[in-house]
Structure formats: structure tokens, C-alpha cells
Design a protein around this motif. Structure first.
Motif, PDB file in Angstrom:
ATOM      1  N   GLN A 148       0.828  -1.192   0.000  1.00 58.09           N
ATOM      2  CA  GLN A 148       0.000   0.000   0.000  1.00 58.09           C
ATOM      3  C   GLN A 148       0.870   1.252   0.000  1.00 58.09           C
ATOM      4  O   GLN A 148       1.820   1.360   0.763  1.00 58.09           O
ATOM      5  N   VAL A 149       0.514   2.192  -0.907  1.00 58.10           N
ATOM      6  CA  VAL A 149       1.253   3.450  -1.018  1.00 58.10           C
ATOM      7  C   VAL A 149       0.428   4.595  -0.459  1.00 58.10           C
ATOM      8  O   VAL A 149       0.892   5.362   0.383  1.00 58.10           O
ATOM      9  N   LEU A 150      -0.792   4.724  -0.925  1.00 57.12           N
ATOM     10  CA  LEU A 150      -1.719   5.752  -0.432  1.00 57.12           C
ATOM     11  C   LEU A 150      -3.000   5.075   0.037  1.00 57.12           C
ATOM     12  O   LEU A 150      -4.099   5.350  -0.468  1.00 57.12           O
ATOM     13  N   GLY A 151      -2.852   4.191   0.980  1.00 66.89           N
ATOM     14  CA  GLY A 151      -4.018   3.487   1.503  1.00 66.89           C
ATOM     15  C   GLY A 151      -4.717   2.690   0.421  1.00 66.89           C
ATOM     16  O   GLY A 151      -4.087   1.927  -0.317  1.00 66.89           O
ATOM     17  N   GLN A 152      -6.028   2.882   0.298  1.00 62.63           N
ATOM     18  CA  GLN A 152      -6.814   2.189  -0.711  1.00 62.63           C
ATOM     19  C   GLN A 152      -6.826   2.937  -2.047  1.00 62.63           C
ATOM     20  O   GLN A 152      -7.401   2.456  -3.020  1.00 62.63           O
ATOM     21  N   LEU A 153      -6.179   4.090  -2.077  1.00 67.50           N
ATOM     22  CA  LEU A 153      -6.185   4.882  -3.311  1.00 67.50           C
ATOM     23  C   LEU A 153      -5.171   4.380  -4.325  1.00 67.50           C
ATOM     24  O   LEU A 153      -5.446   4.315  -5.530  1.00 67.50           O
ATOM     25  N   LEU A 154      -3.979   4.010  -3.852  1.00 68.33           N
ATOM     26  CA  LEU A 154      -2.919   3.553  -4.753  1.00 68.33           C
ATOM     27  C   LEU A 154      -2.054   2.532  -4.050  1.00 68.33           C
ATOM     28  O   LEU A 154      -1.723   2.696  -2.868  1.00 68.33           O
ATOM     29  N   GLN A 155      -1.683   1.488  -4.766  1.00 65.38           N
ATOM     30  CA  GLN A 155      -0.797   0.489  -4.204  1.00 65.38           C
ATOM     31  C   GLN A 155       0.100  -0.104  -5.288  1.00 65.38           C
ATOM     32  O   GLN A 155      -0.214  -0.041  -6.463  1.00 65.38           O
ATOM     33  N   PHE A 156       1.245  -0.636  -4.865  1.00 65.82           N
ATOM     34  CA  PHE A 156       2.130  -1.359  -5.771  1.00 65.82           C
ATOM     35  C   PHE A 156       1.689  -2.824  -5.788  1.00 65.82           C
ATOM     36  O   PHE A 156       1.486  -3.432  -4.737  1.00 65.82           O
ATOM     37  N   HIS A 157       1.556  -3.359  -6.990  1.00 60.60           N
ATOM     38  CA  HIS A 157       1.198  -4.768  -7.152  1.00 60.60           C
ATOM     39  C   HIS A 157       1.998  -5.293  -8.337  1.00 60.60           C
ATOM     40  O   HIS A 157       1.634  -5.072  -9.496  1.00 60.60           O
ATOM     41  N   PHE A 158       3.094  -5.973  -8.050  1.00 61.95           N
ATOM     42  CA  PHE A 158       4.029  -6.403  -9.087  1.00 61.95           C
ATOM     43  C   PHE A 158       3.507  -7.633  -9.823  1.00 61.95           C
ATOM     44  O   PHE A 158       3.318  -8.699  -9.243  1.00 61.95           O
ATOM     45  N   VAL A 159       3.292  -7.449 -11.135  1.00 66.59           N
ATOM     46  CA  VAL A 159       2.915  -8.570 -12.004  1.00 66.59           C
ATOM     47  C   VAL A 159       3.698  -8.458 -13.305  1.00 66.59           C
ATOM     48  O   VAL A 159       4.175  -7.380 -13.675  1.00 66.59           O
ATOM     49  N   LYS A 160       3.821  -9.582 -13.994  1.00 63.00           N
ATOM     50  CA  LYS A 160       4.444  -9.611 -15.318  1.00 63.00           C
ATOM     51  C   LYS A 160       3.345  -9.839 -16.348  1.00 63.00           C
ATOM     52  O   LYS A 160       2.656 -10.856 -16.306  1.00 63.00           O
ATOM     53  N   ASN A 161       3.218  -8.892 -17.257  1.00 65.22           N
ATOM     54  CA  ASN A 161       2.091  -8.857 -18.186  1.00 65.22           C
ATOM     55  C   ASN A 161       2.531  -9.300 -19.588  1.00 65.22           C
ATOM     56  O   ASN A 161       3.336  -8.620 -20.220  1.00 65.22           O
ATOM     57  N   PRO A 162       1.996 -10.419 -20.094  1.00 66.73           N
ATOM     58  CA  PRO A 162       2.336 -10.864 -21.440  1.00 66.73           C
ATOM     59  C   PRO A 162       1.475 -10.212 -22.525  1.00 66.73           C
ATOM     60  O   PRO A 162       1.650 -10.510 -23.710  1.00 66.73           O
ATOM     61  N   GLY A 163       0.562  -9.336 -22.121  1.00 66.47           N
ATOM     62  CA  GLY A 163      -0.348  -8.732 -23.092  1.00 66.47           C
ATOM     63  C   GLY A 163      -0.041  -7.271 -23.344  1.00 66.47           C
ATOM     64  O   GLY A 163       1.100  -6.824 -23.242  1.00 66.47           O
ATOM     65  N   ALA A 164      -1.118  -6.518 -23.650  1.00 69.18           N
ATOM     66  CA  ALA A 164      -0.967  -5.097 -23.956  1.00 69.18           C
ATOM     67  C   ALA A 164      -1.140  -4.283 -22.687  1.00 69.18           C
ATOM     68  O   ALA A 164      -1.089  -4.806 -21.578  1.00 69.18           O
ATOM     69  N   ALA A 165      -1.354  -2.977 -22.884  1.00 72.20           N
ATOM     70  CA  ALA A 165      -1.540  -2.097 -21.741  1.00 72.20           C
ATOM     71  C   ALA A 165      -2.718  -2.562 -20.897  1.00 72.20           C
ATOM     72  O   ALA A 165      -3.719  -3.044 -21.414  1.00 72.20           O
ATOM     73  N   PHE A 166      -2.573  -2.419 -19.584  1.00 70.02           N
ATOM     74  CA  PHE A 166      -3.619  -2.804 -18.620  1.00 70.02           C
ATOM     75  C   PHE A 166      -3.946  -4.289 -18.705  1.00 70.02           C
ATOM     76  O   PHE A 166      -5.079  -4.705 -18.500  1.00 70.02           O
ATOM     77  N   SER A 167      -2.938  -5.111 -19.085  1.00 71.89           N
ATOM     78  CA  SER A 167      -3.078  -6.577 -19.112  1.00 71.89           C
ATOM     79  C   SER A 167      -4.102  -7.068 -20.118  1.00 71.89           C
ATOM     80  O   SER A 167      -4.670  -8.151 -19.962  1.00 71.89           O
TER      81      SER A 167
ATOM     82  N   VAL B  16       6.579  -5.331 -17.239  1.00 68.62           N
ATOM     83  CA  VAL B  16       6.483  -5.185 -15.785  1.00 68.62           C
ATOM     84  C   VAL B  16       5.408  -4.152 -15.453  1.00 68.62           C
ATOM     85  O   VAL B  16       5.522  -2.981 -15.815  1.00 68.62           O
ATOM     86  N   ASP B  17       4.351  -4.586 -14.799  1.00 67.73           N
ATOM     87  CA  ASP B  17       3.290  -3.705 -14.321  1.00 67.73           C
ATOM     88  C   ASP B  17       3.310  -3.708 -12.796  1.00 67.73           C
ATOM     89  O   ASP B  17       3.539  -4.746 -12.170  1.00 67.73           O
ATOM     90  N   PHE B  18       3.033  -2.553 -12.199  1.00 64.77           N
ATOM     91  CA  PHE B  18       3.142  -2.499 -10.728  1.00 64.77           C
ATOM     92  C   PHE B  18       2.228  -1.456 -10.089  1.00 64.77           C
ATOM     93  O   PHE B  18       2.177  -1.370  -8.860  1.00 64.77           O
ATOM     94  N   LEU B  19       1.525  -0.651 -10.855  1.00 66.30           N
ATOM     95  CA  LEU B  19       0.630   0.353 -10.277  1.00 66.30           C
ATOM     96  C   LEU B  19      -0.801  -0.158 -10.305  1.00 66.30           C
ATOM     97  O   LEU B  19      -1.270  -0.657 -11.335  1.00 66.30           O
ATOM     98  N   GLN B  20      -1.473  -0.017  -9.188  1.00 64.85           N
ATOM     99  CA  GLN B  20      -2.862  -0.458  -9.113  1.00 64.85           C
ATOM    100  C   GLN B  20      -3.693   0.533  -8.313  1.00 64.85           C
ATOM    101  O   GLN B  20      -3.316   0.924  -7.205  1.00 64.85           O
ATOM    102  N   ILE B  21      -4.802   0.932  -8.926  1.00 66.40           N
ATOM    103  CA  ILE B  21      -5.812   1.739  -8.246  1.00 66.40           C
ATOM    104  C   ILE B  21      -7.012   0.820  -8.042  1.00 66.40           C
ATOM    105  O   ILE B  21      -7.597   0.341  -9.021  1.00 66.40           O
ATOM    106  N   PRO B  22      -7.355   0.511  -6.798  1.00 65.21           N
ATOM    107  CA  PRO B  22      -8.411  -0.469  -6.543  1.00 65.21           C
ATOM    108  C   PRO B  22      -9.713  -0.206  -7.298  1.00 65.21           C
ATOM    109  O   PRO B  22     -10.456  -1.147  -7.597  1.00 65.21           O
ATOM    110  N   LEU B  23      -9.992   1.046  -7.613  1.00 65.08           N
ATOM    111  CA  LEU B  23     -11.226   1.354  -8.334  1.00 65.08           C
ATOM    112  C   LEU B  23     -11.161   0.937  -9.798  1.00 65.08           C
ATOM    113  O   LEU B  23     -12.192   0.828 -10.465  1.00 65.08           O
ATOM    114  N   LEU B  24      -9.941   0.692 -10.309  1.00 65.02           N
ATOM    115  CA  LEU B  24      -9.772   0.293 -11.709  1.00 65.02           C
ATOM    116  C   LEU B  24      -9.427  -1.191 -11.783  1.00 65.02           C
ATOM    117  O   LEU B  24      -8.587  -1.673 -11.024  1.00 65.02           O
TER     118      LEU B  24
END
Length: 199
Positions: free
Chosen positions: A33-52, A115-123
Motif C-alpha cells: 500500500q502506497v496511499l491506503g486504498q487509493l494507490l498500491q504497488f502490485h508487481f505482475v508480469k504482463n504478457p499482453g498489452a496495456a492494462f493486461s 512489468v506492471d506495478f501500479l494499481q488503483i483499486p477502483l480500476l
């Protein structure tokens, strides 16, 4: 052109440095968690396009990325607007960032995972800074298009004003009568012949 290159380079470097730090300090699947529930780091490896999107089609996205990259570089010399230069710089930097992952990261050349790592729980997506730059360029494209700003920086209304001014100037030039030639003094010989006509 210089603004475009600087923006693209900054986006590329920030994106790649952030990915190196994430890979070095987080394990795949880890969430921080970076900014509580607003923003967090979530490390994944994405074999697809933008936004997985489109997982399993990495080669296709690599080819498309190279094509778009070539188009941006080819089209760049036509840009005379600062705003459009920033737009293309964001797009170019973002494309280069994700394309570098696809070409040089595991599992192999052309099929590397982004490498994807940014996550906004609302998205419902996990993304990276290159994706942010690409989406920002699209938003800027919509704004400039709606405002009618051309690649030269002039708005459509300004072009219409210049066209109207040219049309008025041309109409005035056509309507203005040409001055009649001013008659000069008669030649002395012609005047003498009129006074003394020969029989």
C-alpha cells in the motif's frame, strides 16, 4: 522536435528505472500500500498489452509497437506545436518503455513480459508509468482536437481569420479601378500640322 525528444527520453528513463526498482525490491504478486486504498504497488508480469489486455499475444503487440514507433518517428518532423510535441513525446516514450520489456525481458526476445506495478483499486487493471504516458497522450490528443489546435500550433479559427483576410484583400484589389493614363503634351510636329494643313 527537441521538446518531443526530451519528453520521450524522460518518460522512457523514469519508466525503466521504476521497473528496475520494482523487480529488485518486490517479488511477483506482492502488494504494497502506497496511499491506503487509493494507490498500491502490485508487481505482475504482463504478457499482453496495456492494462493486461490481450494476454498471450505478445508477438502481435511487439510488431504493432514497432510499427507505431516508426510512424511517430517519421511524423515527428512535421510538428511545430509545443503541445503536439509533448503529446508525441509521451506516446513515443511510453511505446519505447513497454517495447523494451517485450524485446529484452523474459521469457525471450519479442515475447518478453511487461512489468506492471501500479494499481488503483477502483480500476480493474494493473499498469506502469509507460501506460500512464500513453493514456495521457491520448487525453491530450482529445483536448487538442476538440480545441482545433493544428500541428503548427494554430487553431482552426485563426486559419479562418487569415483566409477571410486574404479573401477581403483580394476582393479589394479586384474592385479598385485601375488609374487612367494621364495624357502628356502633344508633340510639337503634330500641333504644327493641325494649324497649317497641307493642300
Amino acid at each position: 522536435m527537441a521538446i518531443l525528444a526530451v519528453v520521450a527520453l524522460c518518460v522512457y528513463l523514469v519508466d525503466q528505472i521504476a521497473k528496475v526498482l520494482v523487480v529488485s525490491n518486490l517479488y511477483e504478486g506482492q502488494q504494497v500500500q502506497v496511499l491506503g486504498q487509493l494507490l498500491q504497488f502490485h508487481f505482475v508480469k504482463n504478457p499482453g498489452a496495456a492494462f493486461s489486455i490481450g494476454s498471450g499475444s505478445t508477438w502481435i503487440f511487439s510488431i504493432v509497437g514497432v510499427g507505431v514507433l516508426g510512424f511517430v518517428i517519421w511524423y515527428a518532423p512535421r510538428i511545430r506545436s509545443t503541445a503536439w510535441a509533448v503529446l508525441f513525446g509521451l506516446l513515443l516514450g511510453g511505446l519505447l518503455g513497454n517495447l523494451t520489456d517485450r524485446l529484452f525481458r523474459e521469457p525471450g526476445f519479442g515475447v518478453g513480459h511487461v512489468v506492471d506495478f501500479l494499481q488503483i483499486p477502483l480500476l480493474p487493471a494493473i499498469f506502469n508509468l509507460a501506460d500512464v504516458a500513453i493514456v495521457s497522450s491520448m487525453a491530450l490528443f482529445l483536448i487538442l482536437s476538440l480545441r482545433g489546435v493544428g500541428l503548427d500550433g494554430r487553431r482552426a479559427e485563426e486559419d479562418d481569420e487569415f483566409d477571410d483576410a486574404d479573401a477581403v484583400a483580394e476582393a479589394d484589389a479586384v474592385a479598385e479601378p485601375e488609374p487612367e493614363p494621364v495624357a502628356g503634351p502633344e508633340p510639337v510636329a503634330d500641333a504644327h500640322e493641325r494649324k497649317n494643313p497641307q493642300p
